[in-house]
Design a protein around this motif. Structure first.
Motif, PDB file in Angstrom:
ATOM      1  N   LYS A 372      44.878  48.626  49.215  1.00  0.00           N
ATOM      2  CA  LYS A 372      44.101  47.998  48.136  1.00  0.00           C
ATOM      3  C   LYS A 372      44.774  48.373  46.820  1.00  0.00           C
ATOM      4  O   LYS A 372      45.231  49.506  46.656  1.00  0.00           O
ATOM      5  CB  LYS A 372      42.663  48.524  48.140  1.00  0.00           C
ATOM      6  N   GLY A 374      44.844  47.371  42.297  1.00  0.00           N
ATOM      7  CA  GLY A 374      44.237  46.630  41.184  1.00  0.00           C
ATOM      8  C   GLY A 374      44.909  46.970  39.875  1.00  0.00           C
ATOM      9  O   GLY A 374      45.309  48.123  39.636  1.00  0.00           O
ATOM     10  N   ASN A 379      43.450  41.954  41.743  1.00  0.00           N
ATOM     11  CA  ASN A 379      42.892  42.873  42.752  1.00  0.00           C
ATOM     12  C   ASN A 379      43.261  42.365  44.141  1.00  0.00           C
ATOM     13  O   ASN A 379      43.010  41.195  44.455  1.00  0.00           O
ATOM     14  CB  ASN A 379      41.363  42.913  42.641  1.00  0.00           C
ATOM     15  N   GLY A 418      41.880  38.517  47.690  1.00  0.00           N
ATOM     16  CA  GLY A 418      41.816  39.134  46.372  1.00  0.00           C
ATOM     17  C   GLY A 418      41.813  38.100  45.280  1.00  0.00           C
ATOM     18  O   GLY A 418      41.700  36.892  45.538  1.00  0.00           O
TER      19      GLY A 418
END
Lengths: 737, 260
Positions: A372, A374, A379, A418
């Protein structure tokens, strides 16, 4: 009864006749003498001579002279053996009463079966005697931070990626390097990988490896779906001892252990580690701002069971995770880049010998990776899943020909979702975004066959072919490969290799293609080199190479879809010079010249590839002051990496952001990269147990090396993004429990 | 009739087998004697000759594990003659050859404890020419030690080897004289009742253990150690009056320490 009587008479007659023959032919001993010599008529001391089928014989003295007496006569074979020389059978005729003089020459035994000799461009470590890189050396290379991948970048042909553990080889991309661990593909053995302005570290423990073979090109047909380089790692079959070892450093703590049962047929290992950078950052006054501060956790281990005298069943599992937030600047957003990843890898391997000379290896592996990230309005959440089944079988066909074959099936899936900026130049939190959701999978069948042929004691070659079928694109490729080594003197070799290498694009590339139409990316490799190697104490290796790339993933001229129109080349030469003055000094110099150009679209000209690093020099030296204290120093200098400069901007009033005006792709270069690292280690006793203390000073001259450039809002000011590796100090202690 | 015929053939086969066996035993005992004599004198040339004798014995009986054991032991002994001068290429040559031979012996007979004891000793030699493989040396030595212990924990040469290893390992790394004495005394006790299965099986070490016990006492030099050292030197020379270790090396150590 008659038969019995006859038999006794016959046996009596044979016995008498044998006795008479013996009497008549072995009346007076005959003296056999002469010299045994080797290369350039150098006398061989300690050569043994024996008349076949008897114990009559002798041994040579320091002048190579021998003499012995025998009562045997007639046509016989004299067998001559000596350590390091090939056995020789010399027919002789012994006449009663006549002494015999004979001179014999022996040929040195040629051991050409080790990988280091037969494969061009490879650096091998392991249990055999032809070791180039040992785990101890990995620990001692200054700046390598005990990291296998970083250690490899001190060898020619390979570059670090952003000072991290990923490797770019001979002008290729990092994705062109494949790590294999006990037949399984290890796709993500890194922590902090792909994070902005952060160095990645590898999670592979070098002490758990019995063999390390890094091949920067020309590797054989057993390795598929890879363009440039292979790092082939083999773990120990079964632990040989019991014990635990702990490490406590400024930025991390670790515990590892090995165990084996009394019978020696079942054992296991484990490693656990935690990275915490707070004390490290406090002492080193890093300029970077972190939120959250970087942490990483790793846990892994093996279980091994010896199922037969030569067969093993081995289970390997490894988990690691990391979490980081680092302040980053961009023209439209200043904030923290956040990254979080989890990796889980397992491999179940079975190794058996179906016959006394053949070997069968089978394995099932799987790998899960979640990442993950961002930054601003971007994101992402990506999942990569891999599963692989593989079998390899090898057996010698004759004394000089070995045959190997194998097959594999690999499943991979890429899932991504995302939000991404609608306009690539606007990362502001309130800027428009689009949602992205993709899920794709594919399978790949691969099979190979290869022969290793020792044509003479001086010529050895490997010829092989492999085929791969990619289920998503429905493409098939066949890759013939050939490598040879010619031994030209006791310590020197000429090596060459050529072959076709294919690698399918990633699933994220296929998502960007029209109808999954991307072809396998291809490189045709040509390698020619010379090596002088005196027992690994003195090595000189010079190698030139040419890689002809085609079908590389390319960008469309006008749209956003990807195609297979990229092409290019990488050419260059590597020089490696290593000296080991036992037991005090060990050091090497490696230099690479690289010229790597690629075409990004169907019509664009050839431009510098991302890792077109023209000159790259590493000088490494370690010195053992005493048996317990070691010092080391590494000097590294290389041409700066290419980048694409921005010459100006146009204001987009609708977005209230500036659109950067790009100059030609990779037409700029960062300044020259220079770094000096030093370290020291002290081995001592800690409450009666083995312990080692280590101190490392990286980038001791505090050179201002760059990762990249960023810009102010209207792109009028270029801002250098410095490497976080300022002058840093790291220390720690490792001790046996 | 048929039974008599079979009996006769078996008899002839047995006679010829015994004849080869006798030649083999004689040749082995002769070579073993020559080996001992060459070792006592630390005579490299004589050892090389003995090596040839063992190689030739393989012409009498192919692939006999005990012959390979002795070839390995002779290689180890030749390497030992180069220890004082630290001639590393020779130490490596004969140690590596020793490994080849002992591995062949173990391949044929994996249950002979002394083979692993010898392997432990060969691994010690590796410290002299490939210290950089520390991890591998420790693992290989441990593996051999575990195998030897498992096969015959009461083998006096096993404890002798452990004692020698402790003697040369600094205290800070788990060695030292006191630890060496523990193993050497156990070895010495075990030798008192030890009887080998065959005359040509390895029986080395009885004099050597006394030599190393004396060396330990000389090094420790506590009250009464001088006398103990002398006692072991005398005992060792009684067992083997020609022992080079005792006559040349240990006696010299003793004289340097106590006869000034």
């Amino acid at each position: 009864m008659k038969i019995f009587t006859s038999l006794v008479l016959i046996l009596f007659a044979i016995g008498t006749s044998y006795a008479q023959t013996k009497d008549s032919t072995e009346i007076k001993p005959v003296k056999i003498s002469g010299f045994v010599k080797g290369e350039k008529s150098k006398p061989i001391e300690g050569a043994n001579l024996v008349i076949q089928g008897t114990i009559d014989g002798g041994t040579t003295d320091s002048t190579g002279y021998f003499e012995f007496e025998t009562e045997k006569t007639g046509k016989r074979n004299l067998i001559i053996t000596a350590i390091d020389f090939s056995e020789k059978k010399e027919p002789i005729e012994i006449s009663a009463g006549k002494d015999l003089k004979i001179n014999i020459s022996l040929m040195k035994t040629v051991y050409v079966t080790d990988e280091i000799i037969v494969t061009a461009s490879s650096f091998t470590s392991g249990e055999n005697s032809k070791v180039t890189l040992t785990p101890l050396e990995i620990m001692r290379i200054p700046g390598a931070d005990a990291d296998l991948y970083r250690a490899i970048t001190t060898f020619p042909g390979s570059n670090q990626v952003d000072e991290g553990s990923r490797i770019a080889v001979r002008g290729g991309e990092p994705s062109e390097v494949l790590t294999i661990l006990d037949q399984a593909s290890l796709y993500n053995p890194f922590i902090f990988d792909g994070d902005n302005n952060t160095s990645s570290y590898s999670t592979v423990n070098p002490w758990g490896l019995k063999g390390i073979n890094f091949s920067s090109g020309g590797f054989p047909a057993k390795f598929g779906n890879v363009l440039s380089a292979v790092l082939d790692l083999q773990t120990y079959d079964i632990p040989k001892t019991k014990g635990m070892f702990a490490i406590l450093g400024l930025a991390n703590a670790g515990l590892s252990g090995v165990w084996v049962n009394k019978a020696g047929d079942f054992g296991g290992t484990f490693t656990a580690g935690q990275t915490f950078l707070k004390p490290f950052l406090l002492i080193n006054h890093s300029d970077a701002e972190y939120s959250p501060e970087p942490t990483a956790t790793s846990l892994g281990g093996t279980l091994s069971y010896k199922i037969t005298k030569t067969g093993f069943l081995k289970f390997y599992a490894d988990y690691n995770s990391d979490n980081i937030g680092i302040k980053s600047l961009s023209p439209t957003y200043d904030g923290f880049f956040t990254g979080k990843s989890k990796n889980f890898f397992t491999n179940l391997a079975l190794s058996v010998a179906p016959t006394s000379v053949s070997l069968l290896n089978l394995s099932v592996s799987s790998s899960l990776n979640n990442r993950k990230f961002g930054f601003g309005n971007m994101n992402g959440n990506n999942d990569n899943t891999y599963a692989k089944v593989r079998g390899d079988f090898s057996l010698p066909l004759t004394g000089t020909i070995d045959f190997g074959t194998g097959a594999e099936y690999e499943y991979s899936r890429y899932k991504s979702d995302g939000t991404y900026p609608m306009y690539f130049y606007n990362l502001a939190l309130n800027a428009p975004v689009f949602s992205y959701n993709a899920d794709k999978n594919t399978g790949r069948f691969g099979a190979y066959a290869e022969t290793r042929i020792r044509a003479t004691d001086f010529l050895y070659f490997i010829a092989g072919v492999r085929g791969d079928y990619h289920t998503l694109s429905q493409n098939f490729n066949a890759d013939p490969r050939f490598s040879a080594v010619l031994k030209i003197s006791k310590h020197s070799f000429i090596k060459g290799a050529t072959g076709i290498y294919n690698q399918y694009p990633t699933l994220s590339d296929y998502i960007m293609s029209f109808n999954n139409s991307l072809k396998p990316q291809q490189a045709i490799q040509y390698i020619l080199g010379y090596e002088y190697n005196r027992d690994n104490d003195f090595i000189l290796r010079i190698e030139s190479y040419y890689k002809d790339y085609s079908n590389l993933v390319s960008q469309s001229e006008y749209g956003f879809l990807y195609g297979s129109d990229g092409k290019g080349f990488a050419r260059g030469a590597d020089v490696f010079f290593k000296v080991r003055l036992k037991p005090k000094f060990n050091g090497w110099i490696s230099y690479s010249y690289t010229d790597s150009k690629r075409r990004q679209t169907a019509t664009s000209p050839l431009q510098s590839a991302n890792y077109d690093i023209t000159h790259n020099l590493s000088v490494v030296g370690t010195y053992n002051l005493t048996d317990y204290i070691t010092f080391g120093m590494t000097y590294h200098v290389s041409t700066g990496k290419p980048y694409t400069p921005i010459s100006g901007s146009i204001f987009d009033s609708a977005q209230s952001a500036y659109i950067p005006m790009m100059e030609p792709f990779n037409s700029g270069r960062f300044p020259t990269y220079t770094r000096v690292d030093v370290n020291a280690q002290y081995i001592f006793s800690f409450f009666g147990k083995f312990a080692v203390a280590f101190l490392a000073l990286n980038n001791i001259l505090d050179n201002k090396n760059l990762y990249s450039y960023t810009y102010n809002a209207d792109y009028s000011e270029k801002i250098a993004v410095r490497s976080n590796n300022n002058r840093i100090i790291y220390f720690g202690i490792g001790f046996q429990l | 009739m048929k039974q008599k015929l079979v009996f006769l053939v078996l008899l002839l086969f047995a006679v010829s087998t015994f004849s080869i066996a006798d030649d083999f035993s004689d040749a082995m005992l002769k070579a073993k004697k020559n080996l001992k004599s060459a070792m006592d004198k630390s005579d490299e040339k004589a050892l090389i000759k003995v090596r040839g004798e063992f190689e030739r014995i393989l012409q009498l009986k192919k692939d006999v594990w005990i012959v390979y054991y002795y070839l390995a032991y002779t290689d180890y002994s030749i390497a030992a003659t180069y220890m004082e001068g630290q001639v590393k290429d020779k130490i490596k040559k004969y140690t590596e050859s020793g490994f080849d031979m002992i591995n062949k012996s173990i391949e044929i007979n994996p249950d002979f404890c002394d083979s692993y004891v010898l392997k432990m000793n060969l691994n010690f030699n590796r410290w002299l020419y490939e210290q950089d493989k520390m991890n591998d040396i420790i693992a290989a030595s441990t593996e051999a030690e575990e195998a030897a212990k498992k096969l015959d924990a009461d083998n006096p040469r096993f404890h002798l080897t452990l004692g020698v290893s402790s003697y040369y390992t600094p205290d800070m790394f788990g060695g030292g004289v006191d630890k060496a004495l523990e193993s050497l005394n156990k070895s010495n006790d075990l030798f008192k009742t030890r009887k080998e299965k065959e005359e040509y099986y390895p029986d080395w070490g009885r004099d050597m253990v006394n030599g190393f016990l004396a060396m330990c006492y000389i090094k420790r030099d506590k009250d009464g150690d001088k006398e103990k050292a002398k006692e072991h030197i005398d005992k060792g020379l009684e067992i083997n009056p020609e022992s080079g270790l005792l006559k040349v090396y240990v006696q010299k150590l003793y004289d340097e320490k106590y006869k000034k």
